[in-house]
Design an enzyme around this catalytic site. Sequence first.
Site, PDB file in Angstrom:
ATOM      1  N   ASP A 274       0.843  -1.200   0.000  1.00 46.80           N
ATOM      2  CA  ASP A 274       0.000   0.000   0.000  1.00 46.80           C
ATOM      3  C   ASP A 274       0.882   1.255   0.000  1.00 46.80           C
ATOM      4  O   ASP A 274       1.816   1.353   0.807  1.00 46.80           O
ATOM      5  CB  ASP A 274      -0.881  -0.040   1.260  1.00 46.80           C
ATOM      6  CG  ASP A 274      -2.050   0.932   1.207  1.00 46.80           C
ATOM      7  OD1 ASP A 274      -1.896   2.028   0.629  1.00 46.80           O
ATOM      8  OD2 ASP A 274      -3.113   0.604   1.752  1.00 46.80           O
TER       9      ASP A 274
ATOM     10  N   HIS B 146      -0.464   4.512   0.070  1.00 42.76           N
ATOM     11  CA  HIS B 146      -1.173   5.692   0.585  1.00 42.76           C
ATOM     12  C   HIS B 146      -0.532   6.157   1.893  1.00 42.76           C
ATOM     13  O   HIS B 146      -0.463   5.381   2.847  1.00 42.76           O
ATOM     14  CB  HIS B 146      -2.643   5.359   0.816  1.00 42.76           C
ATOM     15  CG  HIS B 146      -3.364   4.991  -0.448  1.00 42.76           C
ATOM     16  ND1 HIS B 146      -3.425   3.712  -0.907  1.00 42.76           N
ATOM     17  CD2 HIS B 146      -4.029   5.759  -1.349  1.00 42.76           C
ATOM     18  CE1 HIS B 146      -4.112   3.686  -2.053  1.00 42.76           C
ATOM     19  NE2 HIS B 146      -4.484   4.918  -2.346  1.00 42.76           N
TER      20      HIS B 146
ATOM     21  N   SER C  11      -5.400  -4.153   2.229  1.00 42.36           N
ATOM     22  CA  SER C  11      -4.567  -3.835   3.400  1.00 42.36           C
ATOM     23  C   SER C  11      -5.200  -4.288   4.704  1.00 42.36           C
ATOM     24  O   SER C  11      -4.505  -4.565   5.682  1.00 42.36           O
ATOM     25  CB  SER C  11      -4.285  -2.336   3.458  1.00 42.36           C
ATOM     26  OG  SER C  11      -3.614  -1.946   2.296  1.00 42.36           O
TER      27      SER C  11
HETATM   28 CO1  B1M Z   1      -5.773   5.469  -4.081  1.00 43.36          CO
HETATM   29  N1  B1M Z   1      -7.321   4.399  -3.608  1.00 43.36           N
HETATM   30  N2  B1M Z   1      -5.084   4.037  -5.198  1.00 43.36           N
HETATM   31  N3  B1M Z   1      -4.327   6.686  -4.491  1.00 43.36           N
HETATM   32  N4  B1M Z   1      -6.734   6.786  -3.146  1.00 43.36           N
HETATM   33  C1  B1M Z   1      -8.222   4.932  -2.579  1.00 43.36           C
HETATM   34  C2  B1M Z   1      -7.838   4.418  -1.198  1.00 43.36           C
HETATM   35  C3  B1M Z   1      -9.627   4.372  -3.083  1.00 43.36           C
HETATM   36  C4  B1M Z   1     -10.667   4.186  -1.970  1.00 43.36           C
HETATM   37  C5  B1M Z   1     -10.163   5.302  -4.175  1.00 43.36           C
HETATM   38  C6  B1M Z   1     -11.479   4.866  -4.754  1.00 43.36           C
HETATM   39  O1  B1M Z   1     -11.533   3.924  -5.500  1.00 43.36           O
HETATM   40  N5  B1M Z   1     -12.545   5.563  -4.425  1.00 43.36           N
HETATM   41  C7  B1M Z   1      -9.195   3.013  -3.761  1.00 43.36           C
HETATM   42  C8  B1M Z   1      -9.157   1.763  -2.867  1.00 43.36           C
HETATM   43  C9  B1M Z   1     -10.261   0.809  -3.209  1.00 43.36           C
HETATM   44  C10 B1M Z   1     -10.152  -0.488  -2.492  1.00 43.36           C
HETATM   45  O2  B1M Z   1      -9.189  -0.942  -1.972  1.00 43.36           O
HETATM   46  N6  B1M Z   1     -11.281  -1.139  -2.478  1.00 43.36           N
HETATM   47  C11 B1M Z   1      -7.817   3.364  -4.277  1.00 43.36           C
HETATM   48  C12 B1M Z   1      -7.141   2.653  -5.310  1.00 43.36           C
HETATM   49  C13 B1M Z   1      -7.935   1.601  -6.018  1.00 43.36           C
HETATM   50  C14 B1M Z   1      -5.808   2.946  -5.673  1.00 43.36           C
HETATM   51  C15 B1M Z   1      -4.937   2.189  -6.706  1.00 43.36           C
HETATM   52  C16 B1M Z   1      -5.056   0.667  -6.672  1.00 43.36           C
HETATM   53  C17 B1M Z   1      -5.294   2.754  -8.088  1.00 43.36           C
HETATM   54  C18 B1M Z   1      -4.582   2.075  -9.245  1.00 43.36           C
HETATM   55  O3  B1M Z   1      -3.395   2.002  -9.298  1.00 43.36           O
HETATM   56  N7  B1M Z   1      -5.394   1.619 -10.146  1.00 43.36           N
HETATM   57  C19 B1M Z   1      -3.527   2.678  -6.308  1.00 43.36           C
HETATM   58  C20 B1M Z   1      -2.959   1.755  -5.226  1.00 43.36           C
HETATM   59  C21 B1M Z   1      -1.498   1.759  -5.142  1.00 43.36           C
HETATM   60  C22 B1M Z   1      -1.040   0.950  -3.948  1.00 43.36           C
HETATM   61  O4  B1M Z   1      -1.256   1.338  -2.806  1.00 43.36           O
HETATM   62  N8  B1M Z   1      -0.426  -0.179  -4.215  1.00 43.36           N
HETATM   63  C23 B1M Z   1      -3.826   4.023  -5.732  1.00 43.36           C
HETATM   64  C24 B1M Z   1      -2.938   5.093  -5.752  1.00 43.36           C
HETATM   65  C25 B1M Z   1      -3.219   6.357  -5.233  1.00 43.36           C
HETATM   66  C26 B1M Z   1      -2.315   7.586  -5.433  1.00 43.36           C
HETATM   67  C27 B1M Z   1      -0.836   7.236  -5.461  1.00 43.36           C
HETATM   68  C28 B1M Z   1      -2.693   8.248  -6.737  1.00 43.36           C
HETATM   69  C29 B1M Z   1      -2.797   8.499  -4.255  1.00 43.36           C
HETATM   70  C30 B1M Z   1      -1.986   8.301  -2.944  1.00 43.36           C
HETATM   71  C31 B1M Z   1      -0.925   9.327  -2.751  1.00 43.36           C
HETATM   72  C32 B1M Z   1      -0.306   9.216  -1.396  1.00 43.36           C
HETATM   73  O5  B1M Z   1      -0.906   8.826  -0.407  1.00 43.36           O
HETATM   74  N9  B1M Z   1       0.948   9.585  -1.333  1.00 43.36           N
HETATM   75  C33 B1M Z   1      -4.206   7.950  -3.997  1.00 43.36           C
HETATM   76  C34 B1M Z   1      -5.203   8.671  -3.277  1.00 43.36           C
HETATM   77  C35 B1M Z   1      -4.878  10.105  -2.933  1.00 43.36           C
HETATM   78  C36 B1M Z   1      -6.436   8.081  -2.895  1.00 43.36           C
HETATM   79  C37 B1M Z   1      -7.673   8.733  -2.226  1.00 43.36           C
HETATM   80  C38 B1M Z   1      -8.403   9.509  -3.323  1.00 43.36           C
HETATM   81  C39 B1M Z   1      -7.421   9.664  -1.062  1.00 43.36           C
HETATM   82  C40 B1M Z   1      -6.616   9.050   0.072  1.00 43.36           C
HETATM   83  C41 B1M Z   1      -6.188  10.094   1.064  1.00 43.36           C
HETATM   84  O6  B1M Z   1      -5.068  10.536   1.077  1.00 43.36           O
HETATM   85  N10 B1M Z   1      -7.151  10.586   1.893  1.00 43.36           N
HETATM   86  C42 B1M Z   1      -8.464   7.447  -1.730  1.00 43.36           C
HETATM   87  C43 B1M Z   1      -9.939   7.663  -1.574  1.00 43.36           C
HETATM   88  C44 B1M Z   1     -10.427   7.490  -0.140  1.00 43.36           C
HETATM   89  O7  B1M Z   1      -9.684   7.285   0.777  1.00 43.36           O
HETATM   90  N11 B1M Z   1     -11.696   7.499   0.017  1.00 43.36           N
HETATM   91  C45 B1M Z   1      -7.902   6.385  -2.584  1.00 43.36           C
HETATM   92  C46 B1M Z   1      -6.890  11.595   2.883  1.00 43.36           C
HETATM   93  C47 B1M Z   1      -6.268  10.954   4.145  1.00 43.36           C
HETATM   94  C48 B1M Z   1      -5.985  12.014   5.195  1.00 43.36           C
HETATM   95  O8  B1M Z   1      -7.205  10.033   4.652  1.00 43.36           O
HETATM   96  O9  B1M Z   1      -5.533   8.136   4.656  1.00 43.36           O
HETATM   97  O10 B1M Z   1      -7.972   7.745   5.213  1.00 43.36           O
HETATM   98  P1  B1M Z   1      -6.786   8.605   5.248  1.00 43.36           P
HETATM   99  O11 B1M Z   1      -6.438   8.939   6.742  1.00 43.36           O
HETATM  100  C49 B1M Z   1      -7.388   9.337   7.696  1.00 43.36           C
HETATM  101  C50 B1M Z   1      -7.947   8.188   8.523  1.00 43.36           C
HETATM  102  O12 B1M Z   1      -8.160   7.005   7.760  1.00 43.36           O
HETATM  103  C51 B1M Z   1      -6.976   8.029   9.655  1.00 43.36           C
HETATM  104  O13 B1M Z   1      -6.513   9.357   9.881  1.00 43.36           O
HETATM  105  C52 B1M Z   1      -6.649  10.162   8.710  1.00 43.36           C
HETATM  106  C53 B1M Z   1      -7.469  11.410   9.018  1.00 43.36           C
HETATM  107  O14 B1M Z   1      -7.173  11.993  10.233  1.00 43.36           O
HETATM  108  N12 B1M Z   1      -5.818   7.168   9.549  1.00 43.36           N
HETATM  109  C54 B1M Z   1      -5.194   6.708  10.670  1.00 43.36           C
HETATM  110  C55 B1M Z   1      -5.140   6.698   8.485  1.00 43.36           C
HETATM  111  N13 B1M Z   1      -4.120   5.935   8.876  1.00 43.36           N
HETATM  112  C56 B1M Z   1      -4.113   5.925  10.223  1.00 43.36           C
HETATM  113  C57 B1M Z   1      -3.278   5.277  11.144  1.00 43.36           C
HETATM  114  C58 B1M Z   1      -3.565   5.448  12.505  1.00 43.36           C
HETATM  115  C59 B1M Z   1      -4.611   6.243  12.920  1.00 43.36           C
HETATM  116  C60 B1M Z   1      -5.449   6.876  12.025  1.00 43.36           C
HETATM  117  O15 B1M Z   1      -2.834   4.888  13.458  1.00 43.36           O
HETATM  118  C61 B1M Z   1      -1.804   4.020  13.112  1.00 43.36           C
END
Ligand code: B1M
Length: 216
Positions: free
Chosen positions: A98, A100, A151
């Site tokens: 992963d 992200h 993940s």
């Molecule tokens: Co991707 N991605 N992405 N992506 N991406 C998602 C996760 C997805 C839900 C989008 C969608 O389809 N709607 C989807 C996953 C679907 C699934 O698994 N069922 C997805 C996909 C499919 C993919 C790829 C597979 C796409 C592809 O290649 N075809 C690929 C995967 C690559 C890989 O990981 N092997 C991919 C790639 C990418 C980018 C590189 C383009 C980019 C990431 C850039 C980066 O992170 N450096 C990206 C992005 C930006 C997203 C979305 C749009 C936004 C994620 C984000 O940064 N959110 C995302 C959509 C979504 O999440 N709904 C998506 C903002 C961030 C602050 O939130 O990380 O959730 P989050 O963190 C929150 C809480 O979750 C929590 O605190 C934060 C807020 O306070 N939290 C924790 C997180 N970790 C924590 C740990 C803790 C405590 C709290 O303690 C340990």
Amino acid sequence: LPLNERLERRVIDGERNGLEADLDAALVERSALDIVNDTLLNGMKTVGELFGSGQMQLPFVLQSAEVMKTAVAYLEPHMEKADSEGKGTIVLATVKGDVHDIGKNLVDIILSNNGYSVVNIGIKQPINAIVDAAEQHNADAIGMSGLLVKSTVIMKENLAEMMSRGVAGRWPVLLGGAALTRSYVEDDLREMFAEGEVHYAKDAFEGLSLMERVMT
Ligand code: B1M
């Protein structure tokens, strides 16, 4: 557009030009954390929806992520920092497979600003790298982040691996990321990780309160 909407739009459109000037203007009115939580994260949420429904292509998601990261880095020095230090050490990683890391890095910032030492070992980290880092840094807790549905399975495997290595009881484990649910962690994973302690954090602030809890 009004300032807040413009900032949100910048994340959605991946538009960096003029970002700093808008952030400076927003900082006059609101705290850096409010700007992240109430504005920038809304933009990322929209990006996720657009991407998920096929209305946005991956390269544009990447640009949005870059704007988000630039904005957070710009705001970070403006965030309040607690005077206290040395409250405990946590190893943070995005799990194997992963990439992200925006959420994980926010957790890093919030914990660091609140007196914790964070050893952030980056993305795509296998469980042995996480456990090695925890051992090496004499950590008090392990934090794993992951956004892919895959993940959540990796996290389960990681906990199983910690049990089979006999290190389950050594570190409380905090899990976070958009694909996790509270019940998956607090019911399913907790039941299988009986020898250890595992917690779900829905956001960085719950991560902070959990750290406060496991350190007492
Ligand atoms: Co991707 N991605 N992405 N992506 N991406 C998602 C996760 C997805 C839900 C989008 C969608 O389809 N709607 C989807 C996953 C679907 C699934 O698994 N069922 C997805 C996909 C499919 C993919 C790829 C597979 C796409 C592809 O290649 N075809 C690929 C995967 C690559 C890989 O990981 N092997 C991919 C790639 C990418 C980018 C590189 C383009 C980019 C990431 C850039 C980066 O992170 N450096 C990206 C992005 C930006 C997203 C979305 C749009 C936004 C994620 C984000 O940064 N959110 C995302 C959509 C979504 O999440 N709904 C998506 C903002 C961030 C602050 O939130 O990380 O959730 P989050 O963190 C929150 C809480 O979750 C929590 O605190 C934060 C807020 O306070 N939290 C924790 C997180 N970790 C924590 C740990 C803790 C405590 C709290 O303690 C340990």
